[in-house]
Design a protein around this motif. Structure first.
Motif, short mmCIF file in Angstrom:
data_model
loop_
_atom_site.label_atom_id
_atom_site.label_comp_id
_atom_site.label_asym_id
_atom_site.label_seq_id
_atom_site.Cartn_x
_atom_site.Cartn_y
_atom_site.Cartn_z
N ASN A 242 -0.07 -3.07 -5.67
CA ASN A 242 1.37 -2.82 -5.58
C ASN A 242 1.92 -2.83 -7.01
O ASN A 242 1.73 -3.78 -7.75
N VAL B 30 0.77 1.45 -4.21
CA VAL B 30 2.07 1.64 -3.57
C VAL B 30 3.17 1.30 -4.57
O VAL B 30 2.91 0.70 -5.61
N GLU B 31 4.40 1.68 -4.22
CA GLU B 31 5.55 1.54 -5.11
C GLU B 31 5.29 2.30 -6.42
O GLU B 31 5.53 1.80 -7.53
N SER C 147 -1.17 12.11 -5.08
CA SER C 147 -0.02 11.24 -5.23
C SER C 147 1.24 11.85 -4.63
O SER C 147 1.38 13.06 -4.55
N VAL D 250 3.57 6.48 -3.07
CA VAL D 250 2.19 6.10 -2.73
C VAL D 250 1.24 7.06 -3.44
O VAL D 250 1.56 8.23 -3.65
N ARG E 253 1.89 13.24 3.12
CA ARG E 253 2.73 12.08 3.45
C ARG E 253 2.96 12.06 4.96
O ARG E 253 3.43 13.04 5.54
N VAL F 71 -3.37 5.51 2.27
CA VAL F 71 -2.62 4.48 1.54
C VAL F 71 -1.43 4.10 2.40
O VAL F 71 -0.65 4.98 2.81
N HIS G 36 1.99 1.51 3.38
CA HIS G 36 3.01 0.55 2.93
C HIS G 36 4.12 0.46 3.98
O HIS G 36 5.24 0.93 3.76
N GLY H 8 -3.57 -0.92 1.14
CA GLY H 8 -2.18 -0.94 0.77
C GLY H 8 -1.55 -2.30 0.97
O GLY H 8 -2.23 -3.30 1.25
#
Length: 308
Positions: free
Chosen positions: A90, A116-117, A140, A149, A162, A186, A188, A223
């Motif tokens: 993170n 993440v973030e 990405s 992410v 996504r 990934v 979150h 994640g």
């Protein structure tokens, strides 16, 4: 008596599927509550009460069954398997030290970084710090604040997708791994402390999504799940065939948050999971400067005898 009641509450929280926000938050600390069963045993022995002693010992036994998988020895590894070193990190609103992230990747022999973030600025800083020199392939979807992410890999990645329905971001990509195709995710999902109903909805949606991913290619997921092993919905992923880095290798609790305080991290909410892998283990925590999360480094043993 009071210690026993606290222990009972901890056991109940461990199994609870309640959607009440306060219950979801309290479940994070179910292990600590169950630990009061040890106090209950001592108190019962001191009181010389056979009934209370039996009850307290029973509570201890329930906890041993609950938490035994976290410290049980890992199952045997197939010598023909292929190790994939996976790091989950993170970046705390994109502010994590990019040089330190790259160092963690190099030092850990990482093959797959799941972050993440990831903000657009963090993405550029990571590239400038030389991340692509170590992990040449990137998938990405950077976004402001906490919604970005990304995945970086030693092996080719397909364009990122996504997944809709997640406020903080879930990304899917395909990896042309050393033993054949691998689906990479990934994740979150939102934290219950911020939005309990949304946390339940996203946990259920993530379960549905991960359960629906096609095989037979292995799936590697990593994640910030905003959930510990005490959350029933997180453990429920095992019913879909996933092995998690908490219990898969018998490495016990890998606490990851908060990592920016004067006290050690209290809870483990960052995880690596895999389906269709031989094992997930050798789990450890990695410190990256300027992040409130420790990273989680784990080895996923992939089967080698697959057709590309």
């Amino acid at each position: 008596m009071l210690a026993g009641l606290v222990a009972v509450a901890g056991i109940a929280l461990h199994h609870s599927t309640s959607e009440i926000p306060a219950v979801l938050v309290l479940a994070t600390f179910a292990l600590g509550a169950w630990a009061f069963s040890l106090v209950a045993v001592l108190a019962a022995l001191r009181a010389r009460s056979v009934v209370l002693t039996v009850m307290a010992v029973a509570l201890v036994g329930v906890g041993v069954v609950q938490y035994g998988p976290l410290v049980s020895p890992a199952r045997g590894y197939d010598d023909d398997g292929i190790d994939l070193r996976v790091l989950v990190q993170n970046l705390q609103f994109g502010g994590a030290d990019p040089v330190d992230v790259v160092r963690a990747v190099r030092d850990g022999g990482v093959d797959l970084l799941l972050a993440v973030e990831v903000t657009p600025e963090a993405l550029e800083r990571l590239r400038a710090a030389g991340l692509e020199e170590v992990l040449a392939y990137e998938a990405s979807d950077a976004a402001p604040h906490a919604a970005g992410v990304a995945a970086w890999s030693r092996y080719p990645l397909s364009p990122p997708e996504r997944v809709p329905g997640f406020s903080l971001g879930v990304l899917r990509t395909g990896m042309a791994g050393p033993g054949g195709p691998v689906t990479v995710v990934v994740a979150h999902p939102v934290a219950p402390v911020f939005d309990g109903p949304a946390a339940v909805e996203e946990a259920d949606r993530l379960r549905w999504f991960l359960g629906g991913l096609p095989g037979p290619a292995p799936v590697v997921v990593g994640g910030d799940f905003n959930a510990t092993w005490d959350h029933a919905r997180f453990r429920g992923l095992r019913g879909l065939g996933y092995t998690d880095s908490v219990s898969g290798g018998g490495d016990g609790w890998v606490r990851t948050w908060p990592a920016d305080r004067s006290v050690p991290p209290l809870i483990g909410i960052d995880h690596v999971l895999a389906r269709g892998a031989q094992a997930v283990g050798e789990t450890s925590a990695v410190r990256v400067r300027a992040s409130d999360h420790l990273g989680v480094l784990a080895t996923v043993r992939l089967p080698a005898d697959r057709v590309r």
